[in-house]
Enzyme design. Structure first.
Site, PDB file in Angstrom:
ATOM      1  CB  SER A  54      -0.918   0.021   1.227  1.00 38.22           C
ATOM      2  OG  SER A  54      -1.862  -1.022   1.180  1.00 38.22           O
ATOM      3  CB  ALA A  86      -3.849  -7.261  11.824  1.00 35.26           C
ATOM      4  CG  HIS A 109     -15.215  -3.569  14.918  1.00 37.63           C
ATOM      5  ND1 HIS A 109     -16.486  -3.473  15.450  1.00 37.63           N
ATOM      6  CD2 HIS A 109     -14.935  -4.900  14.874  1.00 37.63           C
ATOM      7  CE1 HIS A 109     -16.956  -4.680  15.703  1.00 37.63           C
ATOM      8  NE2 HIS A 109     -16.031  -5.561  15.381  1.00 37.63           N
ATOM      9  CD  GLU A 232     -37.342 -11.641  -8.837  1.00 38.59           C
ATOM     10  OE1 GLU A 232     -38.210 -11.379  -7.974  1.00 38.59           O
ATOM     11  OE2 GLU A 232     -37.598 -12.174  -9.926  1.00 38.59           O
ATOM     12  CB  SER A 253     -47.723  -8.298  -6.208  1.00 34.17           C
ATOM     13  OG  SER A 253     -47.219  -9.502  -5.638  1.00 34.17           O
TER      14      SER A 253
END
Length: 347
Positions: A54, A86, A109, A232, A253
């Site tokens: 990175s 990690a 987190h 769907e 529906s």
């Protein structure tokens, strides 16, 4: 705990004037936080391990890239934007030795903190800033002038400024544009794990696969089973996301709605809800977190085996074929995830 919704007016980015902000990791969340903060006028540095792939990516985007140790030493506020598995090793070896009095350590987190996988010094601020969306969405919404909702939580308020710092960071990444909610590390961690396992990922995946299997085993074409049980699903989820369950039911529906309200409770019945409660207890008491950390530290043999088995499921084979007929789907697209945040995954 406050139930207020914090917006731009409640956060002050001037708190970061003359200060350095470090993002440890440059994956899905890390790159979004770093870029958004930089474009909000903050001085951001990136901390990575030696040899990280990175590094050239971050440098090309104009960031100063240091080792994790150097970034921790140089910064006033540090975000651990790395995978949960990690964090303990990175923290112990490359962050903890360089935390001095008054610094702020942020998490996206709360697992490592809540389940005590790391030992925190008492003389620093510890908080959480968690956008409620994947990194690419955090970034794209920011670029478009909007933002995703976010959470903040305060674990240690040594300086008395922990909440103000968390709100300033949330503003810098765009969350206060949408709204920021205050929680605590336990609530964020437990509800996040529960949602992933029981509904969003584990529950939804298992339900889709089981429905597919029932239709195919009954002799119906796999393609028809795929369309009805997986394809769907996006339509229904989008409707719920936009207007709730009631709004979704209004849009479908009457036949579908009647089947929803009369059959759904037969499938997801009291026994399923009890198993959900059982899993919530496994999360709350730390059993899941300890199991996952042990699996990771052992090289993830069971995890990798299950990954391979799931990838070979019939729904994947038919899905690959059908998605090629859908021009609006980029079959080569890979969305960034937490495993890319700092270290290579086991894939």
């Amino acid at each position: 705990m406050s139930t207020n919704i914090y917006n731009d007016k409640d956060a002050d980015l001037s708190l970061f004037e003359g200060k350095k902000l470090a993002v440890i990791g440059f994956g899905s969340q890390g790159h979004a936080h770093a870029l958004n903060l930089k474009e909000s006028g903050c001085e951001v540095i990136i901390g990575l391990y030696e040899g990280s792939k990175s590094k050239p990516v971050a440098e090309k985007l104009g960031f100063e890239v240091l080792t994790t140790e150097e970034a921790t030493q140089a910064a006033d506020v540090i975000l651990m934007a790395t995978p949960d598995t990690a964090i303990p090793k990175i923290y112990k070896e490359s962050v903890a030795p360089y935390l001095v009095e008054g610094k702020t350590l942020l998490f996206s987190h709360g697992l490592a903190v809540h389940f005590n996988f790391i030992e925190l010094p008492a003389n620093i601020d510890v908080a959480l800033v968690a956008p409620k969306g994947p990194g690419h969405t955090v970034r794209s919404q920011f670029v478009s002038g909007q933002g995703v909702p976010g959470l903040i939580a305060i674990h240690q308020d040594y300086t008395g400024n922990a909440k103000a710092i968390a709100l300033a960071w949330a503003k810098g990444v765009g969350c206060t544009r949408a709204g920021v909610f205050e929680t605590n590390f336990k609530e964020e961690t437990v509800t996040d794990l529960f949602g992933e396992q029981v509904v969003l990922c584990g529950g939804a995946s298992a339900l889709v696969q089981a429905g597919f299997e029932v239709l195919v085993e009954a002799g119906y074409q796999p393609e028809m089973a795929y369309f009805e049980c997986l394809h769907e699903l996006k339509l229904i989820v989008d409707l719920m996301n936009e207007s709730g369950i009631a709004g979704m039911r209004f849009s479908i529906s009457e036949t579908a709605e009647y089947g929803d309200v009369t059959v759904g409770p037969k499938i997801i019945d009291a026994s399923v809800k009890q198993r959900m409660k059982d899993q919530l207890a496994e999360i709350e008491n730390g059993n899941f977190a300890n199991e996952w950390m042990a699996e990771y530290e052992n090289g993830s043999p069971n995890f990798n085996r299950i990954r391979e088995e799931q990838a070979a499921h019939g729904i994947e084979t038919v899905g690959q074929k059908l998605r090629k007929t859908m021009s609006w789907i980029d079959s080569n697209k890979k969305l960034g995830g937490s495993q890319a945040d700092y270290v290579s995954s086991s894939k």
